[in-house]
Design a protein around this motif. Structure first.
Motif, PDB file in Angstrom:
ATOM      1  N   ALA A 103      40.596  46.932  42.966  1.00  0.00           N
ATOM      2  CA  ALA A 103      40.338  46.071  44.115  1.00  0.00           C
ATOM      3  C   ALA A 103      39.192  45.132  43.758  1.00  0.00           C
ATOM      4  O   ALA A 103      38.606  45.221  42.689  1.00  0.00           O
ATOM      5  N   VAL A 104      38.868  44.251  44.678  1.00  0.00           N
ATOM      6  CA  VAL A 104      37.727  43.354  44.510  1.00  0.00           C
ATOM      7  C   VAL A 104      36.520  44.048  45.138  1.00  0.00           C
ATOM      8  O   VAL A 104      36.539  44.384  46.325  1.00  0.00           O
ATOM      9  N   TRP A 105      35.476  44.264  44.336  1.00  0.00           N
ATOM     10  CA  TRP A 105      34.279  44.981  44.783  1.00  0.00           C
ATOM     11  C   TRP A 105      33.086  44.041  44.848  1.00  0.00           C
ATOM     12  O   TRP A 105      32.913  43.189  43.975  1.00  0.00           O
ATOM     13  N   HIS A 106      32.252  44.235  45.872  1.00  0.00           N
ATOM     14  CA  HIS A 106      30.989  43.512  46.019  1.00  0.00           C
ATOM     15  C   HIS A 106      29.945  44.508  46.512  1.00  0.00           C
ATOM     16  O   HIS A 106      30.284  45.511  47.134  1.00  0.00           O
ATOM     17  N   ALA A 107      28.690  44.202  46.254  1.00  0.00           N
ATOM     18  CA  ALA A 107      27.624  45.093  46.709  1.00  0.00           C
ATOM     19  C   ALA A 107      26.412  44.285  47.147  1.00  0.00           C
ATOM     20  O   ALA A 107      26.140  43.199  46.628  1.00  0.00           O
ATOM     21  N   SER A 108      25.711  44.830  48.111  1.00  0.00           N
ATOM     22  CA  SER A 108      24.400  44.332  48.508  1.00  0.00           C
ATOM     23  C   SER A 108      23.443  45.508  48.357  1.00  0.00           C
ATOM     24  O   SER A 108      23.835  46.565  47.861  1.00  0.00           O
ATOM     25  N   ARG A 109      22.245  45.346  48.807  1.00  0.00           N
ATOM     26  CA  ARG A 109      21.269  46.433  48.661  1.00  0.00           C
ATOM     27  C   ARG A 109      21.725  47.703  49.377  1.00  0.00           C
ATOM     28  O   ARG A 109      21.532  48.808  48.886  1.00  0.00           O
TER      29      ARG A 109
ATOM     30  N   LEU B  96      31.234  44.576  35.959  1.00  0.00           N
ATOM     31  CA  LEU B  96      31.350  46.017  35.734  1.00  0.00           C
ATOM     32  C   LEU B  96      32.804  46.477  35.782  1.00  0.00           C
ATOM     33  O   LEU B  96      33.179  47.438  35.139  1.00  0.00           O
ATOM     34  N   LEU B  97      33.586  45.789  36.588  1.00  0.00           N
ATOM     35  CA  LEU B  97      34.980  46.163  36.800  1.00  0.00           C
ATOM     36  C   LEU B  97      35.889  44.974  36.542  1.00  0.00           C
ATOM     37  O   LEU B  97      36.263  44.259  37.461  1.00  0.00           O
ATOM     38  N   PRO B  98      36.234  44.731  35.289  1.00  0.00           N
ATOM     39  CA  PRO B  98      37.127  43.602  35.014  1.00  0.00           C
ATOM     40  C   PRO B  98      38.445  43.768  35.772  1.00  0.00           C
ATOM     41  O   PRO B  98      38.892  44.893  35.984  1.00  0.00           O
ATOM     42  N   PRO B  99      39.040  42.661  36.205  1.00  0.00           N
ATOM     43  CA  PRO B  99      40.277  42.746  36.987  1.00  0.00           C
ATOM     44  C   PRO B  99      41.388  43.491  36.243  1.00  0.00           C
ATOM     45  O   PRO B  99      41.642  43.229  35.077  1.00  0.00           O
ATOM     46  N   GLN B 100      41.976  44.417  36.942  1.00  0.00           N
ATOM     47  CA  GLN B 100      43.128  45.174  36.450  1.00  0.00           C
ATOM     48  C   GLN B 100      44.135  45.218  37.590  1.00  0.00           C
ATOM     49  O   GLN B 100      43.766  45.077  38.748  1.00  0.00           O
TER      50      GLN B 100
ATOM     51  N   MET C 100      34.765  53.677  36.486  1.00  0.00           N
ATOM     52  CA  MET C 100      33.847  53.168  37.482  1.00  0.00           C
ATOM     53  C   MET C 100      34.568  52.918  38.804  1.00  0.00           C
ATOM     54  O   MET C 100      34.043  53.239  39.858  1.00  0.00           O
ATOM     55  N   ASP C 101      35.758  52.366  38.721  1.00  0.00           N
ATOM     56  CA  ASP C 101      36.522  52.084  39.938  1.00  0.00           C
ATOM     57  C   ASP C 101      36.774  53.370  40.726  1.00  0.00           C
ATOM     58  O   ASP C 101      36.663  53.391  41.950  1.00  0.00           O
ATOM     59  N   LEU C 102      37.070  54.450  40.043  1.00  0.00           N
ATOM     60  CA  LEU C 102      37.339  55.721  40.703  1.00  0.00           C
ATOM     61  C   LEU C 102      36.101  56.269  41.417  1.00  0.00           C
ATOM     62  O   LEU C 102      36.195  56.770  42.537  1.00  0.00           O
ATOM     63  N   VAL C 103      34.930  56.136  40.816  1.00  0.00           N
ATOM     64  CA  VAL C 103      33.687  56.599  41.437  1.00  0.00           C
ATOM     65  C   VAL C 103      33.400  55.795  42.705  1.00  0.00           C
ATOM     66  O   VAL C 103      33.068  56.356  43.754  1.00  0.00           O
ATOM     67  N   LEU C 104      33.544  54.479  42.634  1.00  0.00           N
ATOM     68  CA  LEU C 104      33.322  53.635  43.802  1.00  0.00           C
ATOM     69  C   LEU C 104      34.346  53.945  44.901  1.00  0.00           C
ATOM     70  O   LEU C 104      34.005  54.025  46.079  1.00  0.00           O
ATOM     71  N   LEU C 105      35.574  54.109  44.498  1.00  0.00           N
ATOM     72  CA  LEU C 105      36.640  54.403  45.454  1.00  0.00           C
ATOM     73  C   LEU C 105      36.386  55.714  46.188  1.00  0.00           C
ATOM     74  O   LEU C 105      36.557  55.804  47.411  1.00  0.00           O
ATOM     75  N   GLU C 106      35.947  56.736  45.470  1.00  0.00           N
ATOM     76  CA  GLU C 106      35.651  58.015  46.111  1.00  0.00           C
ATOM     77  C   GLU C 106      34.530  57.869  47.135  1.00  0.00           C
ATOM     78  O   GLU C 106      34.594  58.427  48.227  1.00  0.00           O
ATOM     79  N   ASN C 107      33.509  57.087  46.801  1.00  0.00           N
ATOM     80  CA  ASN C 107      32.402  56.875  47.732  1.00  0.00           C
ATOM     81  C   ASN C 107      32.850  56.152  48.990  1.00  0.00           C
ATOM     82  O   ASN C 107      32.481  56.521  50.098  1.00  0.00           O
ATOM     83  N   ILE C 108      33.648  55.134  48.815  1.00  0.00           N
ATOM     84  CA  ILE C 108      34.009  54.297  49.965  1.00  0.00           C
ATOM     85  C   ILE C 108      35.093  54.941  50.832  1.00  0.00           C
ATOM     86  O   ILE C 108      35.193  54.658  52.016  1.00  0.00           O
ATOM     87  N   GLU C 109      35.881  55.833  50.274  1.00  0.00           N
ATOM     88  CA  GLU C 109      36.927  56.476  51.062  1.00  0.00           C
ATOM     89  C   GLU C 109      36.526  57.847  51.602  1.00  0.00           C
ATOM     90  O   GLU C 109      37.107  58.316  52.567  1.00  0.00           O
TER      91      GLU C 109
END
Length: 89
Positions: free
Chosen positions: A45-51, A37-41, A1-10
């Protein structure tokens, strides 16, 4: 999941970033932490989301990805400071 979010944001079309230390407001107001969804490893990074905004914080730096151009512009105005996107204009 972290990799998918990272690809979107970068690599997303509507992204921007800046340092946290030049902002004194409540950056995370209205955001939901994604720590369930993303337990600390050590590598996550620290992720947050809004709408409309995905926010990644790592150390004193944060990045955002927006669903729309309007959401990106509104977030940047609501959280003033030296955005990397300002340098590109």
């Amino acid at each position: 999941m972290d990799l998918v979010l990272l690809e979107n944001i970068e690599a997303g079309e509507r992204t921007d970033c800046r340092r946290v230390n030049d902002y004194d407001g409540d950056l995370l107001a209205g955001f939901t932490p994604l720590d369930r969804l993303l337990p600390p490893q050590p590598w996550t990074a620290v992720w947050h989301a809004s709408r409309d905004i995905l926010l990644k914080r790592h150390g004193d730096f944060f990045m955002i990805s927006a669903r729309t151009d309007e959401a990106l512009a509104e977030f940047r105005v609501a959280h003033p400071g030296e955005w990397l996107g300002d340098r590109a204009e």
